[in-house]
Design a protein around this motif. Structure first.
Motif, PDB file in Angstrom:
ATOM      1  N   SER A   1       4.923 -10.737   3.149  1.00 21.00           N
ATOM      2  CA  SER A   1       4.778  -9.506   3.393  1.00 21.00           C
ATOM      3  C   SER A   1       3.991  -8.564   3.073  1.00 21.00           C
ATOM      4  O   SER A   1       3.712  -8.288   2.409  1.00 21.00           O
ATOM      5  N   VAL A   2       4.433  -7.172   4.110  1.00 20.92           N
ATOM      6  CA  VAL A   2       3.602  -5.846   3.579  1.00 20.92           C
ATOM      7  C   VAL A   2       4.183  -5.165   4.020  1.00 20.92           C
ATOM      8  O   VAL A   2       5.365  -5.003   5.148  1.00 20.92           O
ATOM      9  N   MET A   3       4.396  -3.635   2.949  1.00 23.58           N
ATOM     10  CA  MET A   3       5.692  -2.718   3.693  1.00 23.58           C
ATOM     11  C   MET A   3       4.700  -0.992   2.940  1.00 23.58           C
ATOM     12  O   MET A   3       4.454  -1.585   1.287  1.00 23.58           O
ATOM     13  N   GLY A   4       4.820  -0.167   3.098  1.00 20.84           N
ATOM     14  CA  GLY A   4       4.595   0.682   2.675  1.00 20.84           C
ATOM     15  C   GLY A   4       5.222   1.123   1.417  1.00 20.84           C
ATOM     16  O   GLY A   4       6.230   0.985   1.631  1.00 20.84           O
ATOM     17  N   GLY A   5       4.649   2.125   0.657  1.00 17.85           N
ATOM     18  CA  GLY A   5       5.580   2.790  -1.282  1.00 17.85           C
ATOM     19  C   GLY A   5       5.271   3.898  -1.094  1.00 17.85           C
ATOM     20  O   GLY A   5       6.060   3.966  -1.543  1.00 17.85           O
TER      21      GLY A   5
ATOM     22  N   PRO B   1       1.052  -0.910   0.378  1.00 18.25           N
ATOM     23  CA  PRO B   1       0.494   0.178   0.174  1.00 18.25           C
ATOM     24  C   PRO B   1       0.913   0.857  -0.160  1.00 18.25           C
ATOM     25  O   PRO B   1       2.126   1.134   0.423  1.00 18.25           O
ATOM     26  N   GLY B   2       0.292   2.120  -0.481  1.00 17.63           N
ATOM     27  CA  GLY B   2       1.076   4.113  -0.732  1.00 17.63           C
ATOM     28  C   GLY B   2       1.484   3.718   1.445  1.00 17.63           C
ATOM     29  O   GLY B   2       2.308   4.328   1.156  1.00 17.63           O
ATOM     30  N   ASP B   3      -0.010   4.346   1.767  1.00 17.61           N
ATOM     31  CA  ASP B   3       0.425   4.232   3.381  1.00 17.61           C
ATOM     32  C   ASP B   3       0.334   3.208   4.341  1.00 17.61           C
ATOM     33  O   ASP B   3       0.529   2.662   4.370  1.00 17.61           O
ATOM     34  N   PRO B   4       1.849   3.467   5.185  1.00 18.22           N
ATOM     35  CA  PRO B   4       2.166   2.906   6.254  1.00 18.22           C
ATOM     36  C   PRO B   4       1.170   2.121   7.168  1.00 18.22           C
ATOM     37  O   PRO B   4       2.168   1.736   7.164  1.00 18.22           O
ATOM     38  N   LEU B   5       0.550   2.630   7.508  1.00 20.47           N
ATOM     39  CA  LEU B   5      -0.331   2.906   8.354  1.00 20.47           C
ATOM     40  C   LEU B   5      -1.579   1.870   7.925  1.00 20.47           C
ATOM     41  O   LEU B   5      -1.536   0.833   8.963  1.00 20.47           O
ATOM     42  N   ARG B   6      -1.630   1.389   6.744  1.00 19.16           N
ATOM     43  CA  ARG B   6      -2.356   0.843   6.473  1.00 19.16           C
ATOM     44  C   ARG B   6      -1.648  -0.767   6.460  1.00 19.16           C
ATOM     45  O   ARG B   6      -2.088  -2.138   6.318  1.00 19.16           O
ATOM     46  N   ALA B   7      -0.400  -1.228   5.586  1.00 17.02           N
ATOM     47  CA  ALA B   7       0.826  -1.714   6.144  1.00 17.02           C
ATOM     48  C   ALA B   7       0.367  -2.467   7.738  1.00 17.02           C
ATOM     49  O   ALA B   7       0.434  -3.706   7.694  1.00 17.02           O
ATOM     50  N   GLN B   8       0.444  -1.671   8.307  1.00 12.37           N
ATOM     51  CA  GLN B   8       0.329  -1.735  10.215  1.00 12.37           C
ATOM     52  C   GLN B   8      -0.941  -2.393  10.343  1.00 12.37           C
ATOM     53  O   GLN B   8      -0.691  -3.473  10.779  1.00 12.37           O
ATOM     54  N   TYR B   9      -2.115  -2.132   9.585  1.00 17.21           N
ATOM     55  CA  TYR B   9      -3.280  -2.659  10.002  1.00 17.21           C
ATOM     56  C   TYR B   9      -3.280  -3.828   8.978  1.00 17.21           C
ATOM     57  O   TYR B   9      -4.001  -5.008   9.790  1.00 17.21           O
ATOM     58  N   ILE B  10      -2.632  -4.444   7.668  1.00 17.92           N
ATOM     59  CA  ILE B  10      -2.896  -5.180   7.427  1.00 17.92           C
ATOM     60  C   ILE B  10      -2.164  -6.833   8.617  1.00 17.92           C
ATOM     61  O   ILE B  10      -2.995  -7.783   9.009  1.00 17.92           O
ATOM     62  N   ALA B  11      -1.091  -6.101   8.857  1.00 18.04           N
ATOM     63  CA  ALA B  11      -0.421  -6.955   9.811  1.00 18.04           C
ATOM     64  C   ALA B  11      -1.086  -7.220  11.386  1.00 18.04           C
ATOM     65  O   ALA B  11      -1.477  -8.391  11.532  1.00 18.04           O
ATOM     66  N   GLU B  12      -1.751  -6.088  11.336  1.00 13.03           N
ATOM     67  CA  GLU B  12      -2.927  -5.863  12.581  1.00 13.03           C
ATOM     68  C   GLU B  12      -3.443  -7.379  12.774  1.00 13.03           C
ATOM     69  O   GLU B  12      -4.069  -8.143  13.866  1.00 13.03           O
ATOM     70  N   HIS B  13      -4.141  -6.725  11.710  1.00 17.69           N
ATOM     71  CA  HIS B  13      -5.596  -8.038  10.981  1.00 17.69           C
ATOM     72  C   HIS B  13      -6.006  -9.044  10.581  1.00 17.69           C
ATOM     73  O   HIS B  13      -6.573  -9.542  10.677  1.00 17.69           O
ATOM     74  N   TYR B  14      -4.525  -9.194   9.504  1.00 10.70           N
ATOM     75  CA  TYR B  14      -4.346 -10.665   8.987  1.00 10.70           C
ATOM     76  C   TYR B  14      -3.608 -10.871   8.979  1.00 10.70           C
ATOM     77  O   TYR B  14      -3.620 -12.668   8.604  1.00 10.70           O
ATOM     78  N   LEU B  15      -2.735 -11.069  10.061  1.00 12.00           N
ATOM     79  CA  LEU B  15      -1.329 -11.849   9.086  1.00 12.00           C
ATOM     80  C   LEU B  15      -1.110 -12.228  11.277  1.00 12.00           C
ATOM     81  O   LEU B  15      -1.334 -11.526  11.943  1.00 12.00           O
ATOM     82  N   GLU B  16      -0.219 -13.003  10.882  1.00 15.33           N
ATOM     83  CA  GLU B  16       0.321 -14.156  12.292  1.00 15.33           C
ATOM     84  C   GLU B  16       1.391 -13.829  12.585  1.00 15.33           C
ATOM     85  O   GLU B  16       2.194 -14.255  11.274  1.00 15.33           O
TER      86      GLU B  16
ATOM     87  N   LEU C   1       6.663   1.420   7.255  1.00 15.53           N
ATOM     88  CA  LEU C   1       6.556   0.678   8.018  1.00 15.53           C
ATOM     89  C   LEU C   1       6.841  -0.775   7.663  1.00 15.53           C
ATOM     90  O   LEU C   1       5.954  -0.346   6.505  1.00 15.53           O
ATOM     91  N   GLY C   2       7.052  -1.917   7.089  1.00  6.97           N
ATOM     92  CA  GLY C   2       7.762  -3.153   6.724  1.00  6.97           C
ATOM     93  C   GLY C   2       7.086  -4.244   7.688  1.00  6.97           C
ATOM     94  O   GLY C   2       7.913  -4.533   8.908  1.00  6.97           O
ATOM     95  N   PHE C   3       6.405  -4.825   7.335  1.00  2.09           N
ATOM     96  CA  PHE C   3       6.024  -6.303   8.750  1.00  2.09           C
ATOM     97  C   PHE C   3       5.682  -7.804   7.381  1.00  2.09           C
ATOM     98  O   PHE C   3       5.470  -7.448   6.352  1.00  2.09           O
ATOM     99  N   THR C   4       6.753  -9.033   8.270  1.00  6.34           N
ATOM    100  CA  THR C   4       6.467  -9.886   7.581  1.00  6.34           C
ATOM    101  C   THR C   4       5.596 -11.063   8.898  1.00  6.34           C
ATOM    102  O   THR C   4       5.496 -11.094   9.703  1.00  6.34           O
ATOM    103  N   GLY C   5       4.412 -11.479   8.200  1.00  2.21           N
ATOM    104  CA  GLY C   5       3.885 -12.478   8.686  1.00  2.21           C
ATOM    105  C   GLY C   5       3.614 -14.024   7.915  1.00  2.21           C
ATOM    106  O   GLY C   5       3.550 -14.177   7.350  1.00  2.21           O
ATOM    107  N   SER C   6       1.984 -14.499   8.793  1.00  2.00           N
ATOM    108  CA  SER C   6       1.718 -15.688   7.050  1.00  2.00           C
ATOM    109  C   SER C   6       0.241 -15.382   7.930  1.00  2.00           C
ATOM    110  O   SER C   6      -0.615 -14.392   8.403  1.00  2.00           O
TER     111      SER C   6
END
Length: 241
Positions: free
Chosen positions: A62-66, A23-38, A50-55
């Motif tokens: 992984s999900v990371m802002g651009g 996503p463009g917005d790093p906070l959207r990356a954080q939202y995805i990590a917190e609500h979808y990834l384990e 922000l960038g995150f890796t999970g399952s």
């Protein structure tokens, strides 16, 4: 693979998955990590991009802002493709709809990305380059959206350098050539993917209609973006045909 971390990314080798949602917005990356990834780790905080890796459903992603605009997404996607071994990047963002028959909340899959940018100049090509999505990702995205009951349109978008344009008639001229939506990143992402021989796709949620002034509220945008996230996550963790 170049030495990592980079000036823009704290991640160590192996911390980023082969598939990245951007996503463009790093906070959207954080939202995805917190609500979808384990089992999530945060691999990057440089400049708060922000960038995150999970399952997700047992698959590593992984999900990371651009960021906003081609220079920003150009930096991050180049490093992911060329320094971190990422094989595919799926951009997820909002777009202004200009195509006939588009509705709020529709998803646009960017088959191609027109642009008014000079980004392709660096490649020294003896002509005009046409940035396009990876067909495998595109075809699977269409199928995935259908399975989830999400309306999609497939076609050209415009990746523009200017958000507040002095040329008030430009959008209508692009629409007359069949362009569906306006955004600011896909063309650079597609060019970087082509240069690195990797895969990319932009999935865009229509958040406003340029010619009518209709737009989603903040709450409605959250719902639309959730659909886009689910399509992208399913795509990122599915096997390529």
């Amino acid at each position: 693979m170049a030495d990592v971390p980079t000036p823009h990314n704290d991640a160590l080798k192996g911390q980023i998955a082969k598939s990245v949602l951007m996503p463009g917005d790093p906070l959207r990356a954080q939202y995805i990590a917190e609500h979808y990834l384990e089992d999530v780790i945060c691999f990057n905080r440089v400049r708060n991009m922000l960038g995150f890796t999970g399952s997700y459903q047992g698959q590593r992603v992984s999900v990371m802002g651009g960021g906003m605009g081609m220079p920003s997404v150009g930096i991050y996607s180049f490093e992911l493709f060329n320094f971190y071994g990422v094989e595919q990047i799926i951009r997820i963002g909002s777009a202004g709809g200009i195509g006939e028959g588009l509705h709020l909340r529709d998803l646009v899959l960017a088959q191609g990305a027109c642009t008014d940018s000079n980004y392709a100049h660096q490649f020294g090509l003896p002509g005009t380059y046409a940035p396009i999505a990876d067909f495998g990702l595109l075809s699977r995205a269409v199928a995935t959206a259908g399975e989830l009951g999400v309306a999609v349109r497939v076609g050209n978008v415009l990746s523009q350098d200017i958000f507040y344009s002095a040329d008030q008639g430009a959008a209508k001229r692009w629409a007359s050539m069949g362009v569906l939506a306006l955004e600011m990143e896909a063309a650079a992402l597609y060019m970087n993917a082509a240069y690195a021989h990797k895969r990319a796709l932009a999935i865009l949620s229509i958040s406003d209609l340029v010619f009518t002034g209709e737009e989603l509220s903040a709450r409605e945008r959250q719902t639309s973006f959730t659909q886009m996230m689910e399509v992208a996550l399913s795509l990122a963790t599915s096997e390529e045909e």
